[in-house]
Write a protein that holds these residues in place. Structure first.
Motif, PDB file in Angstrom:
ATOM      1  N   VAL A 154      70.018  62.201  62.535  1.00  0.00           N
ATOM      2  CA  VAL A 154      69.928  61.062  63.459  1.00  0.00           C
ATOM      3  C   VAL A 154      70.041  61.535  64.896  1.00  0.00           C
ATOM      4  N   LEU A 155      71.001  62.427  65.162  1.00  0.00           N
ATOM      5  CA  LEU A 155      71.233  62.880  66.538  1.00  0.00           C
ATOM      6  C   LEU A 155      70.041  63.632  67.106  1.00  0.00           C
ATOM      7  N   ILE A 156      69.178  64.218  66.246  1.00  0.00           N
ATOM      8  CA  ILE A 156      67.983  64.893  66.750  1.00  0.00           C
ATOM      9  C   ILE A 156      66.973  63.906  67.320  1.00  0.00           C
ATOM     10  N   HIS A 157      67.191  62.601  67.096  1.00  0.00           N
ATOM     11  CA  HIS A 157      66.216  61.598  67.525  1.00  0.00           C
ATOM     12  C   HIS A 157      66.729  60.664  68.629  1.00  0.00           C
ATOM     13  N   VAL A 158      67.909  60.922  69.171  1.00  0.00           N
ATOM     14  CA  VAL A 158      68.463  60.017  70.177  1.00  0.00           C
ATOM     15  C   VAL A 158      68.427  60.666  71.547  1.00  0.00           C
ATOM     16  N   ALA A 159      68.346  59.831  72.567  1.00  0.00           N
ATOM     17  CA  ALA A 159      68.267  60.336  73.945  1.00  0.00           C
ATOM     18  C   ALA A 159      69.589  60.946  74.398  1.00  0.00           C
ATOM     19  N   ASP A 160      70.710  60.383  73.943  1.00  0.00           N
ATOM     20  CA  ASP A 160      72.025  60.823  74.417  1.00  0.00           C
ATOM     21  C   ASP A 160      72.948  60.985  73.214  1.00  0.00           C
ATOM     22  N   ALA A 161      72.961  62.179  72.652  1.00  0.00           N
ATOM     23  CA  ALA A 161      73.782  62.428  71.466  1.00  0.00           C
ATOM     24  C   ALA A 161      75.264  62.238  71.769  1.00  0.00           C
ATOM     25  N   ALA A 162      75.701  62.587  72.968  1.00  0.00           N
ATOM     26  CA  ALA A 162      77.117  62.437  73.322  1.00  0.00           C
ATOM     27  C   ALA A 162      77.526  60.976  73.279  1.00  0.00           C
ATOM     28  N   ALA A 163      76.638  60.087  73.734  1.00  0.00           N
ATOM     29  CA  ALA A 163      76.958  58.654  73.716  1.00  0.00           C
ATOM     30  C   ALA A 163      77.063  58.137  72.287  1.00  0.00           C
ATOM     31  N   VAL A 164      76.205  58.611  71.411  1.00  0.00           N
ATOM     32  CA  VAL A 164      76.261  58.182  70.005  1.00  0.00           C
ATOM     33  C   VAL A 164      77.538  58.694  69.344  1.00  0.00           C
ATOM     34  N   ILE A 165      77.902  59.938  69.613  1.00  0.00           N
ATOM     35  CA  ILE A 165      79.135  60.483  69.052  1.00  0.00           C
ATOM     36  C   ILE A 165      80.343  59.712  69.567  1.00  0.00           C
ATOM     37  N   ALA A 166      80.317  59.313  70.833  1.00  0.00           N
ATOM     38  CA  ALA A 166      81.410  58.509  71.389  1.00  0.00           C
ATOM     39  C   ALA A 166      81.527  57.168  70.659  1.00  0.00           C
ATOM     40  N   GLU A 167      80.397  56.557  70.333  1.00  0.00           N
ATOM     41  CA  GLU A 167      80.407  55.306  69.577  1.00  0.00           C
ATOM     42  C   GLU A 167      80.933  55.523  68.160  1.00  0.00           C
ATOM     43  N   MET A 168      80.524  56.605  67.547  1.00  0.00           N
ATOM     44  CA  MET A 168      81.008  56.914  66.199  1.00  0.00           C
ATOM     45  C   MET A 168      82.514  57.127  66.219  1.00  0.00           C
ATOM     46  N   ARG A 169      82.997  57.805  67.238  1.00  0.00           N
ATOM     47  CA  ARG A 169      84.443  58.009  67.363  1.00  0.00           C
ATOM     48  C   ARG A 169      85.158  56.678  67.592  1.00  0.00           C
ATOM     49  N   ARG A 170      84.565  55.808  68.375  1.00  0.00           N
ATOM     50  CA  ARG A 170      85.205  54.518  68.687  1.00  0.00           C
ATOM     51  C   ARG A 170      85.496  53.714  67.425  1.00  0.00           C
ATOM     52  N   VAL A 171      84.539  53.690  66.482  1.00  0.00           N
ATOM     53  CA  VAL A 171      84.711  52.856  65.291  1.00  0.00           C
ATOM     54  C   VAL A 171      85.451  53.592  64.175  1.00  0.00           C
TER      55      VAL A 171
END
Length: 310
Positions: A123-140
């Protein structure tokens, strides 16, 4: 044909990603997953979130290694993919313990600290901002919960895929890698993801404040040896020949998307023709060798599995 990526069409993306059938199951050895489940302590976990779940392959795979009361929530931005995931889940005994909802990885529709496992695969290979997605994953993720990501380094993986019984010349090998590298640069330029994100995972996890970071590489090789009678070989051959008959290779995907990405990296038409021609020669040789029962390869791929605790 428009300038939009082919994967913008959900049905086309499902074809290109191999969602149908068991092709994606070939990525994993079950005994390896059992080992990783022990390392991750999945037997102690009760609720897993699969981010960008697609047709549900990865989340359902992890659920097989969790307690019988464990639940799976899958989230994806594409409703059509969620229908595929529901059908896949309902064909299994633990279907009633699965839920699939619409949402984006960059803005997950869940409260803070909702899950004790949060995961994604390719999934992360297809997103513009992997750091932002990881931050969201950490949040939940709940405190003490585990985040698990499985992402490739596709430039290194493509070089590995060129190591086969085919008589690919050194010149074509260099041109293919140069071509793929330029297309990957174009993908980053367009904000469509980074095909080499796998090797960045430890740094991204550390920057997100995650702890006990651990990285592994997948132990699976999708080997091919004539007469391809093994079920996994037959499945791989069937899928890759189906792609090849459309001019699609596992190295450079479709001509339309390759041309679009290549241009975004300021590649010239002349450079495109050189790289695409070398890739097409490789694909033609692959099909001919398989159909003649003389293609062999170990076909390892570079797939990183990173985990960390919140």
């Amino acid at each position: 044909m428009t300038d939009a990526p082919e994967y913008a069409d959900p049905q086309r993306y499902a074809e290109l990603a191999g969602f149908d059938g068991g092709y994606r199951d070939l990525w994993w050895n079950q005994d390896f997953l059992e080992l990783m489940a022990k390392r991750w302590g999945l037997h102690e976990r009760a609720h897993v979130l699969d981010v960008g779940c697609g047709a549900g392959h990865w989340g359902l795979t992890l659920l097989d290694h969790m307690p019988t009361h464990a639940r799976l929530t899958g989230v994806d931005a594409e409703p059509n993919f969620l229908e595929l995931a529901r059908a896949r889940a309902n064909a299994r005994p633990h279907g009633p313990r699965c839920e699939f909802v619409t949402g984006r990885a960059e803005a997950l529709p869940f409260a803070d600290a909702s899950f004790d496992v949060v995961t994604c695969q390719t999934v992360l290979i297809h997103v513009a901002d992997a750091a932002a997605v990881i931050a969201e994953m950490r949040r939940v993720l709940r405190p003490g919960g585990i985040l698990i990501t499985c992402e490739p380094d596709n430039l290194a993986g493509n070089l590995a895929l060129l190591g086969t019984s085919l008589p690919t010349s050194d010149e074509d090998t260099v041109e293919i890698i140069r071509f793929v590298q330029r297309c990957q640069k174009g993908k980053r330029t367009l904000g469509e993801g980074d095909e080499r994100i796998g090797h960045q995972l430890p740094g991204l996890f550390a920057a997100a404040g995650l702890t006990q970071i651990r990285c592994h590489t997948n132990d699976r090789c999708m080997q091919l040896v004539p007469p391809y009678t093994d079920p996994s070989m037959r499945m791989a051959i069937s899928q890759e020949l189906a792609w090849a008959r459309q001019g699609i290779s596992i190295i450079a995907a479709t001509e339309h998307d390759a041309r679009r990405l290549h241009a975004a990296a300021n590649g010239t038409p002349e450079q495109f023709e050189i790289g695409w021609s070398a890739t097409h020669r490789w694909l033609t040789d692959f099909v001919e060798a398989v159909e003649a029962n003389r293609f062999t390869a170990a076909r390892g791929f570079v797939f990183y599995i990173a985990s960390a605790l919140r």
